[in-house]
Every structure is written in C-alpha cells, then in structure tokens.
Write a protein that holds these residues in place. Structure first.
Motif, mmCIF file in Angstrom:
data_model
loop_
_atom_site.group_PDB
_atom_site.id
_atom_site.type_symbol
_atom_site.label_atom_id
_atom_site.label_comp_id
_atom_site.label_asym_id
_atom_site.label_seq_id
_atom_site.Cartn_x
_atom_site.Cartn_y
_atom_site.Cartn_z
ATOM 1 N N LEU A 192 0.831 -1.208 0.000
ATOM 2 C CA LEU A 192 0.000 0.000 0.000
ATOM 3 C C LEU A 192 0.860 1.251 0.000
ATOM 4 O O LEU A 192 0.580 2.218 -0.701
ATOM 5 N N PHE A 198 0.937 4.326 -2.887
ATOM 6 C CA PHE A 198 0.789 5.759 -2.607
ATOM 7 C C PHE A 198 1.987 6.560 -3.109
ATOM 8 O O PHE A 198 1.830 7.657 -3.637
ATOM 9 N N ILE A 222 1.556 9.513 -5.838
ATOM 10 C CA ILE A 222 1.971 10.906 -5.666
ATOM 11 C C ILE A 222 2.834 11.348 -6.835
ATOM 12 O O ILE A 222 2.697 12.464 -7.342
ATOM 13 N N TRP A 252 4.398 24.413 6.221
ATOM 14 C CA TRP A 252 4.379 23.161 7.007
ATOM 15 C C TRP A 252 4.803 21.985 6.157
ATOM 16 O O TRP A 252 5.438 21.047 6.652
ATOM 17 N N VAL A 253 4.507 22.029 4.830
ATOM 18 C CA VAL A 253 4.926 20.941 3.942
ATOM 19 C C VAL A 253 6.442 20.952 3.781
ATOM 20 O O VAL A 253 7.117 19.944 3.983
ATOM 21 N N TYR A 255 6.490 15.867 -1.489
ATOM 22 C CA TYR A 255 5.233 15.301 -0.984
ATOM 23 C C TYR A 255 5.464 13.912 -0.403
ATOM 24 O O TYR A 255 4.893 13.551 0.622
ATOM 25 N N VAL A 292 6.867 14.205 3.045
ATOM 26 C CA VAL A 292 5.870 14.528 4.068
ATOM 27 C C VAL A 292 5.094 13.274 4.457
ATOM 28 O O VAL A 292 4.912 12.966 5.632
ATOM 29 N N LEU A 293 4.661 12.521 3.433
ATOM 30 C CA LEU A 293 3.943 11.271 3.700
ATOM 31 C C LEU A 293 4.817 10.326 4.523
ATOM 32 O O LEU A 293 4.381 9.730 5.513
ATOM 33 N N PHE A 322 5.056 10.877 8.303
ATOM 34 C CA PHE A 322 3.984 10.330 9.137
ATOM 35 C C PHE A 322 4.069 8.810 9.226
ATOM 36 O O PHE A 322 3.761 8.226 10.266
ATOM 37 N N VAL A 323 4.501 8.164 8.131
ATOM 38 C CA VAL A 323 4.643 6.710 8.190
ATOM 39 C C VAL A 323 5.757 6.333 9.174
ATOM 40 O O VAL A 323 5.627 5.376 9.952
ATOM 41 N N ILE A 379 -1.800 17.161 -0.427
ATOM 42 C CA ILE A 379 -1.081 16.055 0.208
ATOM 43 C C ILE A 379 -1.814 15.564 1.453
ATOM 44 O O ILE A 379 -1.733 14.397 1.819
ATOM 45 N N ARG A 380 -2.604 16.452 2.083
ATOM 46 C CA ARG A 380 -3.282 16.042 3.317
ATOM 47 C C ARG A 380 -4.277 14.925 3.062
ATOM 48 O O ARG A 380 -4.480 14.056 3.912
ATOM 49 N N PHE A 391 -3.855 12.594 0.773
ATOM 50 C CA PHE A 391 -3.051 11.388 0.625
ATOM 51 C C PHE A 391 -2.651 10.828 1.993
ATOM 52 O O PHE A 391 -2.766 9.635 2.249
ATOM 53 N N ILE A 392 -2.178 11.718 2.861
ATOM 54 C CA ILE A 392 -1.754 11.263 4.187
ATOM 55 C C ILE A 392 -2.950 10.652 4.920
ATOM 56 O O ILE A 392 -2.864 9.554 5.476
ATOM 57 N N ALA A 422 -5.665 9.362 3.705
ATOM 58 C CA ALA A 422 -6.119 8.096 3.134
ATOM 59 C C ALA A 422 -5.196 6.944 3.523
ATOM 60 O O ALA A 422 -5.656 5.874 3.924
ATOM 61 N N LEU A 423 -3.882 7.173 3.444
ATOM 62 C CA LEU A 423 -2.954 6.080 3.761
ATOM 63 C C LEU A 423 -3.049 5.711 5.242
ATOM 64 O O LEU A 423 -3.155 4.537 5.597
ATOM 65 N N LEU A 424 -3.038 6.729 6.113
ATOM 66 C CA LEU A 424 -3.134 6.430 7.543
ATOM 67 C C LEU A 424 -4.469 5.749 7.851
ATOM 68 O O LEU A 424 -4.539 4.850 8.689
ATOM 69 N N PHE A 455 -6.635 14.685 9.435
ATOM 70 C CA PHE A 455 -6.089 15.203 8.170
ATOM 71 C C PHE A 455 -7.183 15.484 7.148
ATOM 72 O O PHE A 455 -7.179 16.505 6.476
ATOM 73 N N TRP A 474 -9.086 18.604 8.184
ATOM 74 C CA TRP A 474 -8.273 19.810 7.975
ATOM 75 C C TRP A 474 -8.266 20.190 6.492
ATOM 76 O O TRP A 474 -8.459 21.355 6.124
#
Lengths: 584, 113
Positions: A25, A29, A33, A57-58, A190, A193-194, A197-198, B30-31, B33-34, B36-38, B79, B82
C-alpha cells in the motif's frame, strides 16, 4: 554454530501477508503521488523548485524527512544502544540551533536573491572559482551518498524479505527513479511529508511497547544501571550515569576530560559541524527554496525544528531498550560477537531497531514498521538525487556546457540527469556492498566539506570586503586542512590514519571540522586584504550591509498572528530546546 | 482519496487571476493522501487487533495492533477534516527568476512577453 545456519536460510524477520499488504500500500501511494505531481509540472522551475509554491508546514516536514534517512534512523538508534542518552546532542545541540540560524539569518539571502541552488549563490557572490569547487564537490558527494542510501535500502530489503541484494537494489532504484522523473521535486517533497507520518506511525508504537516491556523509563534506567555494573570490564561499557545523562557526554566524544567533552560538543558538533551541514547543504536548503514566500522559506527550518526536537524520543529510546531487551544486542554490548544481523556478518549496533521490531511487534504493526524504514531510506536517496539533478542541470550543464537553450531543454536535461544519477547510484551501491568501511570514511570526508563552506558563506554574507579569490582559496585550503587533520588522527580514515594526533571517533571529526573552519576564516581574511573586492553595487541581496532591509523580509508577515511569524516561532523553538538540554 | 476538493471553488481576493492559478504546482492536496494512507493502515491494524494474532508474549499483554489502528483512524480523520476545512490557496503567480544578467539566460516563455 547452529545459529548461523538458521540465519542464513531464514530472513531476519518473519513477515506475514498482512505485513506485505501494508508495505505494498505504501508503494502504491508513493507512485500515486509521483503521477499526481506530474500533472502539475509545466516548466523547469516546477520540476526543480516545485514552482516555489509549497506552504511552510509541507516544506518544514520535508526538511526534516530529507535528513531522516538510513544514517539517521539506524545510526542514531545504534548510538542510543551503545552510548545512551548522550546521543540527543546530535539533535538538540547538533541540529536545532543551526536550523534556527538558517531560518532567521541565512534564508533571506538564499530566497531573496532568487538563486536556484546553493552553488549559484556561491557564483553570484564569489564567481567561477568558488562555484566550481562547490558545485562539483556537492554533485559528486550526492551521487556517492545516494549510493550508500541505496545500498542500505537494498540490504534491509534483503534482510527482511529475503530478496537477493541485486534484485532489491534494482527495484528500489526503479521506484525512486520513477517518482522523481515524473514529478520532480514536488513528488520528492510530498513523498517526504507522507514518509514522515509513516515513520512516526512505525517508530512510536515500537518505542511505547518497548518501554512497556522494560517497565517504563524507570525500569529502563534500572536495567541499564544493572547492565553497566555487571558487564565485564573488557567490554568497555560506559558507566550508567554516562548513559543516562546527556552531559558531559564523554561516551560520545571519547574525550577523557568532562570540560573538553562539553567544549567539543558545543563548538565542534554544535557550531562547526552542524552549522556547516544545515546551513549550506543544498539537499536541505532546496526544501525551503520550494516554499511560496520569503516568510515561508524562513519558517521552513523553524517549523521543522519542532518535530526534529522529538525525533530522538522515537529513535534513541528504542535503541536503548534494544540494548537491554534484545538478546543479541545485549550480548554484543557485553563484548560478545553474536552471529546473524542484517549484513550476515554478525550482529552490529545498526541492527538494534530491526531486532527490537522482530522481538516486540505483532504482525500488522511489523509491516508498518518495515514500511517506515523503507520509506526513510528511499526518501534519503530521493533527496540526494533531486538535489543532484538541480545542481547538475543549472550549475554545471547550463552554466558551463550548454548556455541559452530553452527551458524545456533544461527540464529534459534534469530528467536525464535523474536517470543517470540513479544508474551511478546503483553502481556506487555495489561498490559500497564490497567496501562498506570505505563508504563510511567517504561520508565523514564529505562532512568536512561543509565546515569550510559555512565559514566562506558566513564571512561572505556579512563582510563586503571579502573577495572572489578569498572565496575559492579559503574553501580549498579549509577542506584540505580538514583532510590533513583526519589523516593525522587515530582513526578518522580507519587504518589509513597515522595516529600522530591522539584523537579518535567523534572527537577527531570535531577537531578536523574546527580546523577547517579556522583555516578558512583566517586565510579568507588575509587574502581579501591583498586582493580587489567586488564593486559594492553587485552585492545587493548577497551581502548584509549592501541589501536594503525590505529585501530581506516579507511585508505580508507583519499581518500574521505571532505564532505564524518567523522570529517568535524561532524564539519558542530555542526556549524549548534549551529547556530540553537542561532537563535531560 | 479524491482530489476534487483541493481546488477551492472561489479563492477570495485572487479570483481574477485564473490563468496563473491553473499554473500552480500544488494542484492536489497532500493532506488527503496522508489521511487516506493512515486511514487504510488504521483499518487494517484495527481488524488485525480484533481478529488477528494478538501476540501478547511480544507486546507484554497489550493489544498493540488495536490501539495503533484506532490512533491511526483518528489521525486520518484529522487530516481529512483539515483538508476540507482549509483547502489549499493556490498562489496567484510565481515570479520567473530568470531576470538576472549574471546567469546564462534560458528562453523561458518565448511567446510570453
């Protein structure tokens, strides 16, 4: 040895279908992206600098993630396992102050002068000599470091999933290549950033479960104290209070005297090494250049400093837990040589995180943790390559080889450079796989390039008298002096070092970088005084005294609430990091 | 994970500059995407926590998958919300940085000026 045959047939970690699903998964993603970002790329500024359109923030999170690669995660958890809490100095002393300095003091020059890369700033300020030294050394360093990241990525895939190393290398390279060539820097940012969080989702449960298993932080302290008291003297385990207090950090520096240890950490790591890395490294600065205003560019490293402050908790603590909970790491720390590990050549401290994952995570979370590690290593490589292709296309190809072509042409060159860089990285990764030590020394060598760079930049930004000749002379002499000190030390270049200067480990690196800094400053001043300075009119936007104040700030910023303005944010961050330094 | 809510229907103050708005690089959010994945990870881990092997011997008696899954679902919701509440404001225009005599000049927009 029965253990050896078991480990050579089975993989290090037993992943189930659900773990593979979670990993798959993530890759869906990542590529998604890349495709989405491609739709937004219309010219070379989009490709190389994300159209300068990203919110703070990004870019702030990408700023952290670009650095949160293999070396950071595996290396810092390894240091945590070996030296304990003192490892936080790499974050609270060795990163945050420099990041704040970059945002507050240096970023207005980088962003405001509209250069597209750090070497280009060098060109505008000092001309061809310094620019060539900087652009070429940076490009070569990025290729080699991308290879190291790729090798680590491949070896983790090999250890975790059992794929042959060359298959793992090719698959990883193909994924990084496809999302960068498609979406350029936007895709890289991008994804960073993803990935951030992972990684947090992967390491936070690991830390919490690990702490739970050893009975909380009190339990961890008790176990480390017992371990240090009972370990054989030959193992040279640092005493418990060295492992549980960050200052004076003798375990880290290798200095006998607590006083010199503090001096080494504050000046060597905190000033010279870290300011050199964070303020002049284009991999980092490029993230800020992609933001949408001078205010957002300045806030990028400052916003990044907040998560950076808390990264040590999810990186170092698991390392410390692993040293008392994981059988192999405890054996290693007590002076043993347990077989196995990711390399197959015996367990190393670098395996701490992997082995802890094996021991305490249920399937499901295990897949998430593996996805987090893969994410980190891929992003590290992607960051190197996206910085490389910008410097190659703008600073080398456009300036020295093919001038005055269309923008489409440079966009195409950028994509080709990405493909070329990926192939070279595969090649350097295969070299790294047979000479892993050499790559370590190369990396520390590139670390030395940053210290004189910082000296040249900071002098050039604040002293208009500094001349073009002083730029390249100081830079070259500073770098050479760092190499010389490393060569004369005990082990900065491994067995190549002569041992004339009685310093080893981090202490030697601090000394080499500090020497480079001082040599660069002194020579630059001397040479400047005997050569002709640039006319003051050409220094606007490049030197502090020649730049009108309004060029350095964003007029819109005064309208924002305090928590969205550069200086108050930097102040909060500084206060927090000072408090953390006193508390731990 | 649809990206259609990322383009604000009307951006106050910059509504007149629609050609420049289209050019903006951050055309997707991007929010989402984040989130959805989380969210997907949250669903998988929650299901694992309820139906899968809880591996209490490894975690020290905590249902780690369940807790991690629930926290991920909450993060995902944050996310998504937001992104919905504050959609991306597309920059009105990006200044071309090539107006500099010290730099070899690429012909950026041959038909532009």
């Amino acid at each position: 040895m029965p253990g050896l045959s078991h480990l050579s047939t089975a993989t290090l970690i037993d992943a189930k279908p659900v773990d593979y699903l979670i990993i798959a998964l993530y890759f869906v993603f990542v590529l998604g992206i890349g495709f989405m970002a491609r739709r937004a790329v219309s010219d070379s500024i989009d490709f190389f600098l994300s159209g300068r359109s990203l919110p703070a923030w990004v870019t702030g999170l990408a700023f952290i993630s670009a650095n949160l690669g293999a070396v950071e995660i595996m290396g810092m958890s390894a240091n945590g396992a070996e030296f304990g809490v003192a490892t936080v100095h790499y974050f609270w002393v060795g990163a945050i102050p420099a990041m704040l300095f970059l945002g507050v003091v240096m970023m207005p020059f980088y962003y405001g002068s509209k250069v597209r890369s750090v070497p280009e700033f060098m060109f505008r300020r000092f001309g061809t000599g310094a620019h060539l030294v900087n652009a070429i050394s940076f490009a070569v360093a990025q290729l080699l470091i991308a290879g190291v990241n790729l090798y680590l990525l491949g070896s983790i895939v090999h250890a975790l999933l059992g794929w042959p190393l060359w298959v793992a290398l090719l698959v990883a390279a193909a994924i990084v290549l496809s999302y960068i060539t498609l979406g350029g820097l936007s895709a890289a940012i991008y994804n960073e950033v993803l990935q951030f969080f992972v990684i947090v989702a992967a390491l936070l449960p690991l830390t919490l479960i690990g702490l739970h298993r050893v009975g909380g932080y009190e339990g961890l302290k008790q176990k480390i104290t017992e371990f240090a008291a009972t370990a054989p003297a030959s193992a040279d385990v640092p005493p418990a209070d060295w492992q549980l207090n960050s200052w004076p950090g003798q375990a880290l520096t290798g200095f006998e005297s607590p006083f010199w240890s503090v001096v080494g950490i504050v000046f060597g790591l905190g000033f010279v090494l870290s300011f050199g890395y964070w303020t002049t490294n284009f991999v980092e600065v490029q993230r800020a250049m992609a933001s949408n205003s001078i205010s957002a560019a300045r806030k990028t490293p400052i916003i990044g400093s907040f998560p950076k402050m808390f990264v040590p908790f999810i990186v170092i603590l698991p390392g410390m837990v692993a040293a008392v909970l994981v059988k192999e790491i405890a054996e290693l720390k007590a002076g043993g040589t347990p077989a196995g590990g990711a390399s197959g050549k015996g367990v190393a401290y670098n395996d701490s995180l992997l082995l802890l994952m094996r021991d305490i995570l249920p399937n499901g979370l295990l897949g998430l943790a593996i996805a987090g590690l893969l994410a980190a290593f891929m992003a590290g490589m992607a960051a190197n390559i996206s910085a490389f292709n910008t410097v190659f296309s703008y600073d080398l190809w456009q300036r020295y080889i093919r001038k005055d072509h269309s923008d489409d042409y440079y966009l195409r060159i950028g994509r080709l450079a990405t493909v070329g860089a990926t192939f070279i990285a595969i090649f350097t990764a295969t070299i790294a796989s047979s000479f892993s030590n050499i790559m370590d020394y190369l990396q520390s060598l590139f670390g030395f390039f940053n210290a004189p760079l910082f000296a040249t930049f900071i002098l050039g930004m604040f002293w208009k008298r500094m001349t073009a000749t002083a730029g390249w002379v100081g830079l070259s002499a500073g770098t050479l002096s760092a190499v010389l000190v490393a060569y004369l030390s005990e082990d900065a270049f491994g067995t190549l070092s002569l041992g004339v200067i009685p310093l080893s480990g981090q202490g030697a690196a601090f000394a080499a970088a500090s020497t480079a800094f001082v040599v660069d400053i002194v020579l630059s001043i001397v040479v400047s005084l005997v050569t002709e300075p640039k006319p003051a009119g050409s220094l606007r936007g490049l030197v502090y005294s020649e730049t009108p104040r309004e060029d350095l700030v964003d007029p819109e910023e005064a309208k924002l609430p305090w928590f969205r303005r550069t200086l108050p944010l930097a102040g909060v961050s500084l206060a927090l990091v000072i408090a953390l330094n006193f508390l731990v | 994970m649809s990206a259609d809510n990322t383009t604000p229907p009307s951006v106050p103050g910059s509504a007149s500059s629609s050609p420049a708005t289209k050019h903006a690089a951050g055309a997707f959010d991007i929010r989402n995407f984040i989130g959805a994945l989380l969210g997907l990870y949250g669903i998988i881990l929650t299901l694992m926590g309820i139906f899968g092997d809880k591996a209490y011997d490894k975690t020290g008696g905590i249902n780690a998958n369940l807790w991690a899954g629930l926290v991920l679902l909450v993060m995902s919701a944050i996310f998504m919300t937001w992104a919905r509440l504050k959609p991306i404001l597309v920059p009105a225009n990006v200044e071309p940085p090539d107006d500099d005599a010290t730099r070899p000049a690429p012909k950026r927009r041959p038909s532009g000026h």
